[in-house]
Design a protein around this motif. Structure first.
Motif, PDB file in Angstrom:
ATOM      1  N   VAL A 176       0.775  -1.338   0.055  1.00 17.89           N
ATOM      2  CA  VAL A 176       0.124   0.010  -0.037  1.00 17.89           C
ATOM      3  C   VAL A 176       0.732   1.381   0.009  1.00 17.89           C
ATOM      4  O   VAL A 176       0.633   2.227  -0.869  1.00 17.89           O
ATOM      5  CB  VAL A 176      -1.042  -0.009   1.248  1.00 17.89           C
ATOM      6  N   GLU A 177       1.954   1.267   0.812  1.00 22.97           N
ATOM      7  CA  GLU A 177       2.667   2.370   0.768  1.00 22.97           C
ATOM      8  C   GLU A 177       3.605   2.496  -0.515  1.00 22.97           C
ATOM      9  O   GLU A 177       3.908   3.625  -0.804  1.00 22.97           O
ATOM     10  CB  GLU A 177       3.696   2.174   2.058  1.00 22.97           C
TER      11      GLU A 177
ATOM     12  N   LEU B  57       3.450   6.000  -2.464  1.00 22.41           N
ATOM     13  CA  LEU B  57       4.754   6.554  -2.817  1.00 22.41           C
ATOM     14  C   LEU B  57       5.103   6.845  -4.379  1.00 22.41           C
ATOM     15  O   LEU B  57       5.381   7.913  -4.657  1.00 22.41           O
ATOM     16  CB  LEU B  57       5.894   5.814  -2.273  1.00 22.41           C
ATOM     17  N   ASN B  58       4.594   5.799  -4.901  1.00 23.13           N
ATOM     18  CA  ASN B  58       4.786   5.831  -6.606  1.00 23.13           C
ATOM     19  C   ASN B  58       3.777   7.057  -7.107  1.00 23.13           C
ATOM     20  O   ASN B  58       4.262   7.765  -8.025  1.00 23.13           O
ATOM     21  CB  ASN B  58       4.598   4.459  -7.261  1.00 23.13           C
TER      22      ASN B  58
ATOM     23  N   GLY C  35       4.018   1.639 -11.975  1.00 19.82           N
ATOM     24  CA  GLY C  35       4.255   1.934 -10.508  1.00 19.82           C
ATOM     25  C   GLY C  35       3.141   1.724  -9.626  1.00 19.82           C
ATOM     26  O   GLY C  35       3.326   1.423  -8.516  1.00 19.82           O
ATOM     27  N   LEU C  36       2.028   1.757 -10.292  1.00 18.29           N
ATOM     28  CA  LEU C  36       0.676   1.702  -9.518  1.00 18.29           C
ATOM     29  C   LEU C  36       0.347   0.106  -9.117  1.00 18.29           C
ATOM     30  O   LEU C  36      -0.309  -0.166  -8.281  1.00 18.29           O
ATOM     31  CB  LEU C  36      -0.564   1.989 -10.101  1.00 18.29           C
ATOM     32  N   THR C  37       0.956  -0.773  -9.794  1.00 19.62           N
ATOM     33  CA  THR C  37       1.089  -2.242  -9.396  1.00 19.62           C
ATOM     34  C   THR C  37       1.733  -2.402  -8.287  1.00 19.62           C
ATOM     35  O   THR C  37       1.605  -3.718  -7.726  1.00 19.62           O
ATOM     36  CB  THR C  37       1.265  -3.122 -10.626  1.00 19.62           C
TER      37      THR C  37
ATOM     38  N   ILE D 248       4.365   8.345   4.860  1.00 14.08           N
ATOM     39  CA  ILE D 248       3.157   7.660   4.600  1.00 14.08           C
ATOM     40  C   ILE D 248       2.746   6.717   5.681  1.00 14.08           C
ATOM     41  O   ILE D 248       1.480   6.661   5.890  1.00 14.08           O
ATOM     42  CB  ILE D 248       3.293   7.123   3.197  1.00 14.08           C
ATOM     43  N   ARG D 249       3.801   5.958   6.327  1.00 10.25           N
ATOM     44  CA  ARG D 249       3.244   4.824   7.212  1.00 10.25           C
ATOM     45  C   ARG D 249       2.842   5.592   8.462  1.00 10.25           C
ATOM     46  O   ARG D 249       1.873   4.944   9.107  1.00 10.25           O
ATOM     47  CB  ARG D 249       4.659   3.904   7.424  1.00 10.25           C
ATOM     48  N   ASN D 250       3.447   6.626   8.860  1.00 12.19           N
ATOM     49  CA  ASN D 250       3.263   7.050  10.069  1.00 12.19           C
ATOM     50  C   ASN D 250       2.196   8.226  10.479  1.00 12.19           C
ATOM     51  O   ASN D 250       1.664   8.496  11.238  1.00 12.19           O
ATOM     52  CB  ASN D 250       4.576   7.718  10.811  1.00 12.19           C
ATOM     53  N   ILE D 251       2.039   8.907   9.091  1.00 17.52           N
ATOM     54  CA  ILE D 251       1.086   9.874   9.164  1.00 17.52           C
ATOM     55  C   ILE D 251      -0.131   9.674   8.174  1.00 17.52           C
ATOM     56  O   ILE D 251      -1.178   9.958   8.730  1.00 17.52           O
ATOM     57  CB  ILE D 251       1.884  11.399   8.871  1.00 17.52           C
TER      58      ILE D 251
END
Length: 444
Positions: free
Chosen positions: A134-135, A139-140, A149-151, A202-205
């Protein structure tokens, strides 16, 4: 270790790897963190032959040593072979350049490749899980990307070494639950707690904020990744069909028929992006190539991944050098006085009136933009570029065809045309033979 229920982690490993067989060896990238401990334990629990491979990049002082010791302890607890490689990462970065992340990645996978070869292992197993995927998608997305990139990440990849990711269908919570059930300890990299890095942000916020408004976000994004992977697989199959039609191998050289592709396909910009970027072409180069084709510009050279390609009348193909220009320094003009009765129609030989040797000496040179000659049997002059085109001479070859000249006058293009200058006359008893000997053209 005894099985304690058919946990989701165990199911994921079996689903990805199939039946266990001790003859099947896997290298497990083993940091000692929660994810890699769960992967190593689950693969061992399922009966696979695993080797724990720990990289100590020596970037976090005592914490790096702590991780190394813990990884060794867990491998011993599981009775799994433990391999260690320490890197002087800062020193290696100063020599090779690049970001620390990229240097670590290169060092890690170079070593994994060595281990795969040394132990005849099938692959290296990496503990990426569903939350990581998911991250990766986000990110991409925030960087800007295409469908690939979306895969995000797939359960198997083949570069730089064969990589498998058995836990992509599992969440971080699944992993923590598995570890708690097996009473397995793990260490936490302190840099994962910082939000200074984009992935950590992305992970923490970002993801916690998304989950507040969309509780089912993780599953929805995972489903979207699956759908996009299916779409990309379908697209790749279609692109392979297109590639087989417009990428034609002739004499071992790939000729890419750009003009035909543009004329015969819908969305040629998208297709060319997908087909040419793997060869190292940038978006800007692809746009320039398309513009040249549409404006009928020929002869442009493009450099991609250290290879030069020339656009030759709508066909893109490798060429020998960026300017494809040779030197005439080692090419001698070979002449001989012969009787006219010895005249033959032989490639590499041309005959002139004896006056050709008077005054300015004969010489060889190569084509220049704007060159013209007066072809034998024609009125007026023609551009050499037009003569080359009619003779189907590739654009990068025309720079390497020697021209026989007398001063500024072009007399002969060996194997193609001669000029009307200094023709053999009916009353000539002796004539001048000029030879274009292949052995003389050392730089062609």
């Amino acid at each position: 270790m005894d099985l304690k229920g058919n946990h989701k982690i165990i199911q994921a490993v079996k689903s990805t790897l199939g039946d266990a067989d001790t003859r099947r060896i896997f290298i497990v990238g083993f940091s000692g963190g929660a994810d890699s401990v769960a992967l190593l334990a689950a693969m061992h629990e399922c009966g696979y032959n695993v080797i724990a491979a720990h990289c100590n990049f020596q970037l976090r002082g005592e914490e790096s040593l702590r991780d190394e010791n813990h990884a060794r302890q867990i491998a011993g607890q599981l009775d799994v072979p433990f391999m260690l490689r320490r890197f002087d990462t800062r020193k290696l970065q100063s020599h090779s350049g690049g970001s620390i992340e990229m240097v670590c990645r290169r060092l890690r996978y170079d070593w994994f490749g060595e281990l795969i070869d040394a132990y005849s292992a099938e692959a290296v197993a990496i503990a990426h899980h569903g939350d990581d995927n998911v991250e990766t998608l986000l990110l991409n997305l925030f960087r800007g990307t295409g469908i690939a990139g979306l895969t995000a990440m797939r359960s198997e990849a083949k570069q730089p070494v064969r990589v498998i990711r058995p836990l992509l269908q599992c969440t971080r919570n699944d992993i923590l639950q598995y570890l708690a059930e097996r009473d397995l300890r793990y260490v936490t990299d302190s840099t994962n707690l910082s939000s200074d890095y984009r992935r950590n942000a992305i992970r923490n916020i970002i993801m916690p904020a998304i989950r507040q408004s969309f509780p089912n976000a993780d599953k929805a994004i995972a489903d979207t990744i699956s759908h996009l992977q299916q779409a990309e697989d379908f697209m790749r199959r279609q692109l392979d069909v297109i590639k087989s039609k417009y990428f034609i191998i002739t004499d071992g050289v790939v000729n890419i028929h750009i003009a035909r592709l543009i004329a015969e396909t819908q969305d040629p910009a998208f297709i060319l992006h997908e087909l040419l970027t793997p060869y190292g072409f940038t978006d800007g180069q692809i746009t320039d190539i398309m513009n040249c084709v549409r404006q009928q510009v020929s002869g442009r050279v493009f450099k991609a991944a250290a290879i030069n390609y020339i656009l030759d009348r709508g066909i893109l193909r490798p060429c020998n050098s960026e300017n494809a220009i040779a030197s005439t320094e080692s090419i001698a003009v070979v002449t001989e006085r012969v009787s006219k009765e010895y005249m033959t129609d032989t490639p590499g030989l041309c005959y002139f009136n004896p006056a050709v040797l008077e005054g300015t000496p004969l010489n060889w040179r190569f084509w220049s933009e704007g060159d013209r000659m007066r072809p034998f049997g024609m009125k007026g002059t023609r551009k050499l570029s037009d003569i080359f085109r009619d003779a189907k001479i590739p654009n990068d070859h025309k720079h390497r065809l020697p021209l026989l000249v007398k001063g500024d006058t072009i007399l002969w293009i060996p194997g193609i045309r001669r000029s009307m200058h200094y023709p053999v006359m009916p009353d000539d008893s002796e004539i001048i033979l000029v030879k274009a000997l292949a052995m003389d053209f050392k730089n062609l």
